[in-house]
Design a protein around this motif. Structure first.
Motif, PDB file in Angstrom:
ATOM      1  N   UNK A   1       0.863   6.691  37.898  1.00 49.30           N
ATOM      2  CA  UNK A   1       1.023   6.995  36.474  1.00 49.30           C
ATOM      3  C   UNK A   1       1.848   5.875  35.860  1.00 49.30           C
ATOM      4  N   UNK A   2       1.403   5.380  34.714  1.00 48.89           N
ATOM      5  CA  UNK A   2       2.141   4.350  33.990  1.00 48.89           C
ATOM      6  C   UNK A   2       2.708   4.950  32.711  1.00 48.89           C
ATOM      7  N   UNK A   3       4.024   4.816  32.546  1.00 50.53           N
ATOM      8  CA  UNK A   3       4.691   5.226  31.312  1.00 50.53           C
ATOM      9  C   UNK A   3       4.985   3.970  30.499  1.00 50.53           C
ATOM     10  N   UNK A   4       4.444   3.917  29.282  1.00 50.63           N
ATOM     11  CA  UNK A   4       4.679   2.774  28.388  1.00 50.63           C
ATOM     12  C   UNK A   4       5.505   3.303  27.224  1.00 50.63           C
TER      13      UNK A   4
ATOM     14  N   UNK B   1       1.204  11.999  46.660  1.00 52.92           N
ATOM     15  CA  UNK B   1       2.427  11.405  46.121  1.00 52.92           C
ATOM     16  C   UNK B   1       2.151  10.841  44.732  1.00 52.92           C
ATOM     17  N   UNK B   2       3.131  10.913  43.857  1.00 54.86           N
ATOM     18  CA  UNK B   2       3.016  10.355  42.517  1.00 54.86           C
ATOM     19  C   UNK B   2       3.863   9.094  42.449  1.00 54.86           C
ATOM     20  N   UNK B   3       3.232   7.980  42.135  1.00 54.33           N
ATOM     21  CA  UNK B   3       3.964   6.726  41.951  1.00 54.33           C
ATOM     22  C   UNK B   3       4.050   6.459  40.457  1.00 54.33           C
ATOM     23  N   UNK B   4       5.270   6.328  39.957  1.00 50.59           N
ATOM     24  CA  UNK B   4       5.485   6.154  38.527  1.00 50.59           C
ATOM     25  C   UNK B   4       5.843   4.698  38.247  1.00 50.59           C
ATOM     26  N   UNK B   5       5.021   4.064  37.446  1.00 51.65           N
ATOM     27  CA  UNK B   5       5.265   2.690  37.014  1.00 51.65           C
ATOM     28  C   UNK B   5       5.712   2.741  35.559  1.00 51.65           C
ATOM     29  N   UNK B   6       6.522   1.774  35.148  1.00 50.50           N
ATOM     30  CA  UNK B   6       7.016   1.778  33.776  1.00 50.50           C
ATOM     31  C   UNK B   6       6.832   0.413  33.130  1.00 50.50           C
ATOM     32  N   UNK B   7       6.697   0.463  31.812  1.00 48.01           N
ATOM     33  CA  UNK B   7       6.654  -0.746  30.985  1.00 48.01           C
ATOM     34  C   UNK B   7       7.319  -0.398  29.663  1.00 48.01           C
ATOM     35  N   UNK B   8       7.980  -1.377  29.074  1.00 54.15           N
ATOM     36  CA  UNK B   8       8.698  -1.136  27.830  1.00 54.15           C
ATOM     37  C   UNK B   8       8.074  -1.829  26.629  1.00 54.15           C
ATOM     38  N   UNK B   9       6.909  -2.448  26.831  1.00 58.29           N
ATOM     39  CA  UNK B   9       6.208  -3.113  25.739  1.00 58.29           C
ATOM     40  C   UNK B   9       4.732  -3.193  26.102  1.00 58.29           C
ATOM     41  N   UNK B  10       3.921  -3.524  25.112  1.00 58.63           N
ATOM     42  CA  UNK B  10       2.482  -3.680  25.356  1.00 58.63           C
ATOM     43  C   UNK B  10       2.221  -4.831  26.318  1.00 58.63           C
TER      44      UNK B  10
ATOM     45  N   UNK C   1       1.245  -4.871  34.097  1.00 58.67           N
ATOM     46  CA  UNK C   1       1.210  -3.815  35.115  1.00 58.67           C
ATOM     47  C   UNK C   1      -0.230  -3.377  35.364  1.00 58.67           C
ATOM     48  N   UNK C   2      -0.998  -3.193  34.298  1.00 55.18           N
ATOM     49  CA  UNK C   2      -2.395  -2.770  34.429  1.00 55.18           C
ATOM     50  C   UNK C   2      -3.244  -3.816  35.143  1.00 55.18           C
TER      51      UNK C   2
END
Length: 194
Positions: free
Chosen positions: A30-33, A57-66, A72-73
């Motif tokens: 899952x990616x949280x932007x 398992x859930x792997x959480x990826x994060x990004x703070x901008x487009x 990440x994508x």
């Protein structure tokens, strides 16, 4: 005379053990932007508390901008769900990122859930009809149980869609091979029987 002992692994047992090990190692990404770091940290903490069935398992990826999200994508082609803030650098950054994901990156499988704290900037009705997104939520409405159900249902859907895409690709390979074989043994080129 030396006796040798053999252990036989029956095909059914091997398949079962292989399936068990595959399930143990299954990871959903899952990616949280989100540009609000406090909100993103709370979101990640909530997602970490999510218990998924079958040892997934859930792997959480994060990004703070487009821009970070695009990177990440590009690095993780198997992200199943994006929780995407609408208003980041600009009022429509999240909306433009949806177009980038679908059109430029060509990713039609990933599930996209728009999340906004300012629904006036991107009215739900217009956004849902104009963009290829799966859900639209106001941040104030995302309580823990709702977030968990959104993630679970979208990840299950992504998993089914991905399996269908893989099966379609496998079928295409089989059909291409059959066409190649058929073209080599065209009935017109075979000698006539005596």
């Amino acid at each position: 005379m030396v006796k040798s002992t053999y252990s036989f692994v029956f095909l059914e047992e091997k398949d079962k053990s292989q399936k068990d090990s595959e399930q143990l190692s299954k990871v959903w990404k899952v990616l949280s932007v989100e540009d609000d770091l406090d909100y993103q940290n709370a979101l990640v903490s909530s997602l970490e508390a999510l218990i998924l069935p079958n040892n997934i398992q859930l792997k959480i990826l994060t990004a703070n901008s487009a821009f970070e999200a695009s990177n990440v994508l590009s690095a993780h082609k198997d992200i199943g769900l994006i929780l995407l803030d609408v208003v980041m650098e600009d009022d429509d950054t999240g909306l433009r990122l949806v177009s980038t994901i679908r059109e430029e990156l060509g990713n039609a499988l990933v599930r996209i859930v728009l999340v906004t704290g300012q629904p006036g900037f991107a009215p739900e009705k217009e956004v849902m009809s104009a963009l290829d997104i799966d859900e639209y939520w106001n941040k104030a409405d995302l309580k823990l149980n709702k977030l968990h159900s959104i993630v679970s249902s979208n990840m299950r859907t992504w998993n089914y869609i991905s399996e269908l895409a893989d099966a379609r690709q496998g079928l295409k390979v089989v059909l291409d091979a059959a066409r190649t074989i058929n073209s080599r043994y065209d009935l017109a080129t075979l000698p006539a029987p005596y």
